[in-house]
Design an enzyme around this catalytic site. Structure first.
Site, PDB file in Angstrom:
ATOM      1  N   ASP A  31     100.319  10.962  16.279  1.00  0.00           N
ATOM      2  CA  ASP A  31      99.595  12.102  15.672  1.00  0.00           C
ATOM      3  C   ASP A  31      99.728  13.225  16.990  1.00  0.00           C
ATOM      4  O   ASP A  31      99.655  12.980  17.795  1.00  0.00           O
ATOM      5  CB  ASP A  31      98.098  11.919  15.465  1.00  0.00           C
ATOM      6  CG  ASP A  31      97.431  12.789  14.505  1.00  0.00           C
ATOM      7  OD1 ASP A  31      96.936  12.461  13.418  1.00  0.00           O
ATOM      8  OD2 ASP A  31      97.255  14.022  15.008  1.00  0.00           O
ATOM      9  N   ILE A  32      99.921  14.363  16.271  1.00  0.00           N
ATOM     10  CA  ILE A  32     100.187  15.579  17.248  1.00  0.00           C
ATOM     11  C   ILE A  32      98.888  16.059  17.872  1.00  0.00           C
ATOM     12  O   ILE A  32      98.868  16.505  18.805  1.00  0.00           O
ATOM     13  CB  ILE A  32     100.720  16.750  16.380  1.00  0.00           C
ATOM     14  CG1 ILE A  32     101.377  17.788  17.121  1.00  0.00           C
ATOM     15  CG2 ILE A  32      99.560  17.603  15.182  1.00  0.00           C
ATOM     16  CD1 ILE A  32     102.116  18.890  16.460  1.00  0.00           C
ATOM     17  N   GLY A  93      88.117  13.819   4.182  1.00  0.00           N
ATOM     18  CA  GLY A  93      88.745  14.463   5.139  1.00  0.00           C
ATOM     19  C   GLY A  93      90.093  14.470   5.356  1.00  0.00           C
ATOM     20  O   GLY A  93      90.653  14.663   6.310  1.00  0.00           O
ATOM     21  N   GLN A  94      90.780  14.285   4.192  1.00  0.00           N
ATOM     22  CA  GLN A  94      92.226  14.281   3.982  1.00  0.00           C
ATOM     23  C   GLN A  94      92.802  15.759   3.992  1.00  0.00           C
ATOM     24  O   GLN A  94      92.454  16.666   3.423  1.00  0.00           O
ATOM     25  CB  GLN A  94      92.617  13.594   2.864  1.00  0.00           C
ATOM     26  CG  GLN A  94      94.089  13.500   2.790  1.00  0.00           C
ATOM     27  CD  GLN A  94      94.880  12.916   1.436  1.00  0.00           C
ATOM     28  OE1 GLN A  94      93.822  12.339   0.481  1.00  0.00           O
ATOM     29  NE2 GLN A  94      95.962  12.757   1.135  1.00  0.00           N
ATOM     30  N   SER A  95      93.565  16.059   5.130  1.00  0.00           N
ATOM     31  CA  SER A  95      94.125  17.384   5.439  1.00  0.00           C
ATOM     32  C   SER A  95      95.438  17.644   5.056  1.00  0.00           C
ATOM     33  O   SER A  95      96.019  18.726   4.791  1.00  0.00           O
ATOM     34  CB  SER A  95      93.793  18.151   6.873  1.00  0.00           C
ATOM     35  OG  SER A  95      94.541  17.086   7.711  1.00  0.00           O
ATOM     36  N   HIS A 100      99.050   8.754   4.404  1.00  0.00           N
ATOM     37  CA  HIS A 100      99.141   8.320   5.490  1.00  0.00           C
ATOM     38  C   HIS A 100      97.950   7.364   6.136  1.00  0.00           C
ATOM     39  O   HIS A 100      96.866   7.746   5.762  1.00  0.00           O
ATOM     40  CB  HIS A 100      99.267   9.717   6.552  1.00  0.00           C
ATOM     41  CG  HIS A 100      98.064  10.598   6.332  1.00  0.00           C
ATOM     42  ND1 HIS A 100      98.308  11.378   5.571  1.00  0.00           N
ATOM     43  CD2 HIS A 100      97.011  10.900   7.230  1.00  0.00           C
ATOM     44  CE1 HIS A 100      97.191  12.231   5.449  1.00  0.00           C
ATOM     45  NE2 HIS A 100      96.358  11.986   6.660  1.00  0.00           N
ATOM     46  N   HIS A 102      96.198   6.055   9.512  1.00  0.00           N
ATOM     47  CA  HIS A 102      96.059   6.326  10.643  1.00  0.00           C
ATOM     48  C   HIS A 102      95.889   4.989  11.412  1.00  0.00           C
ATOM     49  O   HIS A 102      94.761   4.408  11.014  1.00  0.00           O
ATOM     50  CB  HIS A 102      94.537   7.257  10.959  1.00  0.00           C
ATOM     51  CG  HIS A 102      94.737   8.589  10.507  1.00  0.00           C
ATOM     52  ND1 HIS A 102      94.639   9.479  11.040  1.00  0.00           N
ATOM     53  CD2 HIS A 102      94.341   8.992   9.148  1.00  0.00           C
ATOM     54  CE1 HIS A 102      94.462  10.682  10.493  1.00  0.00           C
ATOM     55  NE2 HIS A 102      94.363  10.459   9.198  1.00  0.00           N
TER      56      HIS A 102
END
Ligand code: 5GP
Length: 114
Positions: A31-32, A93-95, A100, A102
């Site tokens: 994750d960035i 909270g999916q952006s 995906h 986590h």
């Protein structure tokens, strides 16, 4: 459109990511903006918008969940435990509209989530 997301571009190799595992069906990358010392995202190569997308088949979901365990072992967080999270939709909270999982580890997690 799920085809146009950052994650679809990462899956197609059109955008850089720090990939820790990949196979014919999925890609796992860091994750960035990590929320834990180890924070990896596991995505299908196929552009599927989320857990609630009918294209998210049981086979696909099973494979992604299995890859989460492989990634946790590979990155050395399996022994102490870790968390696998899938955010779904706005309230979840999916952006990013590409499915995906986590994988978060390297510290104790708290509960309940925010
Ligand atoms: P969500 O909020 O949709 O469950 O999670 C999306 C995750 O994607 C966030 O943790 C966010 O930091 C990560 N992310 C967003 N853009 C990028 C990117 O371009 N590259 C990587 N590696 N992660 C990203």
């Amino acid at each position: 459109m799920a085809e146009d997301t950052i994650f679809a571009k990462i899956a197609r190799g059109e955008m850089h990511a720090d990939i820790v595992y990949e196979d014919d069906d999925c890609v796992a990358f860091r994750d960035i903006d990590p929320k834990a010392p180890t924070h990896v995202l596991v995505i299908p190569r196929e552009p599927v918008s989320g857990l609630d997308d009918p294209k998210a088949t049981p086979d696909m979901l099973g494979h992604l969940a299995h890859v989460c365990t492989k990634v946790a072992e590979k990155l050395g967080i399996a022994g102490d435990g870790y968390r696998v999270v899938v955010n779904v939709g706005r309230n979840g909270g999916q952006s990013v509209s590409h499915l995906h999982f986590h994988v978060l580890g390297g510290r104790p997690m708290t509960w309940p989530p925010g």
